[in-house]
Design a protein around this motif. Sequence first.
Motif, PDB file in Angstrom:
ATOM      1  N   ARG A  91      -3.165  -1.464  29.707  1.00 20.03           N
ATOM      2  CA  ARG A  91      -1.818  -1.361  30.245  1.00 20.03           C
ATOM      3  C   ARG A  91      -1.105  -2.652  29.895  1.00 20.03           C
ATOM      4  O   ARG A  91      -1.676  -3.744  30.020  1.00 20.03           O
ATOM      5  CB  ARG A  91      -1.817  -1.189  31.768  1.00 20.03           C
ATOM      6  CG  ARG A  91      -2.519   0.061  32.258  1.00 20.03           C
ATOM      7  CD  ARG A  91      -1.769   1.321  31.816  1.00 20.03           C
ATOM      8  NE  ARG A  91      -2.396   2.526  32.324  1.00 20.03           N
ATOM      9  CZ  ARG A  91      -3.320   3.236  31.668  1.00 20.03           C
ATOM     10  NH1 ARG A  91      -3.749   2.837  30.501  1.00 20.03           N
ATOM     11  NH2 ARG A  91      -3.808   4.335  32.188  1.00 20.03           N
ATOM     12  N   SER A  92       0.146  -2.539  29.469  1.00 21.57           N
ATOM     13  CA  SER A  92       0.908  -3.717  29.072  1.00 21.57           C
ATOM     14  C   SER A  92       2.291  -3.643  29.697  1.00 21.57           C
ATOM     15  O   SER A  92       2.871  -2.567  29.831  1.00 21.57           O
ATOM     16  CB  SER A  92       1.030  -3.759  27.541  1.00 21.57           C
ATOM     17  OG  SER A  92       1.711  -4.911  27.122  1.00 21.57           O
TER      18      SER A  92
ATOM     19  N   GLN B 111      -8.656   1.472  28.409  1.00 22.55           N
ATOM     20  CA  GLN B 111      -7.767   1.683  29.559  1.00 22.55           C
ATOM     21  C   GLN B 111      -6.683   0.609  29.670  1.00 22.55           C
ATOM     22  O   GLN B 111      -6.372   0.120  30.754  1.00 22.55           O
ATOM     23  CB  GLN B 111      -8.579   1.773  30.851  1.00 22.55           C
ATOM     24  CG  GLN B 111      -9.560   2.933  30.838  1.00 22.55           C
ATOM     25  CD  GLN B 111     -10.143   3.198  32.201  1.00 22.55           C
ATOM     26  OE1 GLN B 111      -9.433   3.160  33.190  1.00 22.55           O
ATOM     27  NE2 GLN B 111     -11.435   3.467  32.237  1.00 22.55           N
TER      28      GLN B 111
ATOM     29  N   LYS C  45       3.104  -2.334  20.968  1.00 20.36           N
ATOM     30  CA  LYS C  45       2.974  -1.063  21.688  1.00 20.36           C
ATOM     31  C   LYS C  45       1.980  -0.136  20.980  1.00 20.36           C
ATOM     32  O   LYS C  45       1.156   0.508  21.640  1.00 20.36           O
ATOM     33  CB  LYS C  45       4.332  -0.378  21.808  1.00 20.36           C
ATOM     34  CG  LYS C  45       5.265  -1.050  22.786  1.00 20.36           C
ATOM     35  CD  LYS C  45       6.598  -0.307  22.842  1.00 20.36           C
ATOM     36  CE  LYS C  45       7.549  -0.899  23.840  1.00 20.36           C
ATOM     37  NZ  LYS C  45       8.837  -0.169  23.867  1.00 20.36           N
ATOM     38  N   ALA C  46       2.041  -0.070  19.667  1.00 21.12           N
ATOM     39  CA  ALA C  46       1.094   0.753  18.910  1.00 21.12           C
ATOM     40  C   ALA C  46      -0.324   0.229  19.089  1.00 21.12           C
ATOM     41  O   ALA C  46      -1.279   1.014  19.213  1.00 21.12           O
ATOM     42  CB  ALA C  46       1.474   0.776  17.435  1.00 21.12           C
ATOM     43  N   TYR C  47      -0.483  -1.088  19.136  1.00 18.42           N
ATOM     44  CA  TYR C  47      -1.792  -1.694  19.342  1.00 18.42           C
ATOM     45  C   TYR C  47      -2.354  -1.317  20.712  1.00 18.42           C
ATOM     46  O   TYR C  47      -3.531  -0.957  20.826  1.00 18.42           O
ATOM     47  CB  TYR C  47      -1.681  -3.221  19.211  1.00 18.42           C
ATOM     48  CG  TYR C  47      -2.997  -3.906  19.381  1.00 18.42           C
ATOM     49  CD1 TYR C  47      -4.003  -3.779  18.436  1.00 18.42           C
ATOM     50  CD2 TYR C  47      -3.255  -4.665  20.510  1.00 18.42           C
ATOM     51  CE1 TYR C  47      -5.224  -4.394  18.612  1.00 18.42           C
ATOM     52  CE2 TYR C  47      -4.465  -5.283  20.687  1.00 18.42           C
ATOM     53  CZ  TYR C  47      -5.453  -5.148  19.732  1.00 18.42           C
ATOM     54  OH  TYR C  47      -6.663  -5.748  19.923  1.00 18.42           O
ATOM     55  N   VAL C  48      -1.515  -1.362  21.740  1.00 21.12           N
ATOM     56  CA  VAL C  48      -1.957  -0.981  23.085  1.00 21.12           C
ATOM     57  C   VAL C  48      -2.340   0.500  23.111  1.00 21.12           C
ATOM     58  O   VAL C  48      -3.358   0.872  23.707  1.00 21.12           O
ATOM     59  CB  VAL C  48      -0.889  -1.319  24.144  1.00 21.12           C
ATOM     60  CG1 VAL C  48      -1.282  -0.772  25.519  1.00 21.12           C
ATOM     61  CG2 VAL C  48      -0.670  -2.829  24.211  1.00 21.12           C
ATOM     62  N   GLN C  49      -1.564   1.348  22.459  1.00 22.25           N
ATOM     63  CA  GLN C  49      -1.912   2.776  22.385  1.00 22.25           C
ATOM     64  C   GLN C  49      -3.272   2.969  21.722  1.00 22.25           C
ATOM     65  O   GLN C  49      -4.070   3.815  22.151  1.00 22.25           O
ATOM     66  CB  GLN C  49      -0.832   3.554  21.626  1.00 22.25           C
ATOM     67  CG  GLN C  49       0.450   3.728  22.400  1.00 22.25           C
ATOM     68  CD  GLN C  49       0.261   4.568  23.665  1.00 22.25           C
ATOM     69  OE1 GLN C  49      -0.529   5.497  23.705  1.00 22.25           O
ATOM     70  NE2 GLN C  49       0.990   4.212  24.710  1.00 22.25           N
ATOM     71  N   ASP C  50      -3.562   2.186  20.694  1.00 22.88           N
ATOM     72  CA  ASP C  50      -4.860   2.259  20.025  1.00 22.88           C
ATOM     73  C   ASP C  50      -5.983   1.820  20.963  1.00 22.88           C
ATOM     74  O   ASP C  50      -7.060   2.430  20.984  1.00 22.88           O
ATOM     75  CB  ASP C  50      -4.843   1.403  18.761  1.00 22.88           C
ATOM     76  CG  ASP C  50      -6.115   1.550  17.952  1.00 22.88           C
ATOM     77  OD1 ASP C  50      -6.451   2.695  17.575  1.00 22.88           O
ATOM     78  OD2 ASP C  50      -6.770   0.516  17.695  1.00 22.88           O
TER      79      ASP C  50
ATOM     80  N   ILE D  60      -5.976   2.127  24.188  1.00 23.64           N
ATOM     81  CA  ILE D  60      -6.139   3.238  25.128  1.00 23.64           C
ATOM     82  C   ILE D  60      -6.980   4.329  24.482  1.00 23.64           C
ATOM     83  O   ILE D  60      -7.926   4.842  25.096  1.00 23.64           O
ATOM     84  CB  ILE D  60      -4.772   3.781  25.580  1.00 23.64           C
ATOM     85  CG1 ILE D  60      -4.046   2.723  26.438  1.00 23.64           C
ATOM     86  CG2 ILE D  60      -4.926   5.089  26.349  1.00 23.64           C
ATOM     87  CD1 ILE D  60      -2.577   3.015  26.666  1.00 23.64           C
ATOM     88  N   ALA D  61      -6.680   4.678  23.243  1.00 22.29           N
ATOM     89  CA  ALA D  61      -7.418   5.724  22.527  1.00 22.29           C
ATOM     90  C   ALA D  61      -8.890   5.361  22.349  1.00 22.29           C
ATOM     91  O   ALA D  61      -9.752   6.242  22.323  1.00 22.29           O
ATOM     92  CB  ALA D  61      -6.771   5.978  21.167  1.00 22.29           C
TER      93      ALA D  61
END
Length: 88
Positions: A39-40, A37, A25-30, A32-33
């Motif tokens: 989404r998981s 774009q 989840k932290a990797y996906v947030q990174d 996005i940042a």
Amino acid sequence: MPWFVKIEQGIVDKPTFDKYVPAHKAYVQDLIAKGHQARSGYWAERGGGMLLFQAATIEEARAIVSQDPLVKNGCVKYELHEWRVVVE
């Protein structure tokens, strides 16, 4: 920028898989940042999930997927595809 999709299937027991979910989840947030774009999510009716994201090339997409904690820790097998948007 092209869209890519990683379709995955878990290959480890749930406790092992769940151990790496926070890092995923932290990797996906990174991602996005960084403007990918991303989404998981997971399939409600069966095991496995999907990561949808943008990358400049298939090579960049492969590099992005290789850094996913679920991949790095051997939790999933996956397929990577370029997804061509027809209607926006």
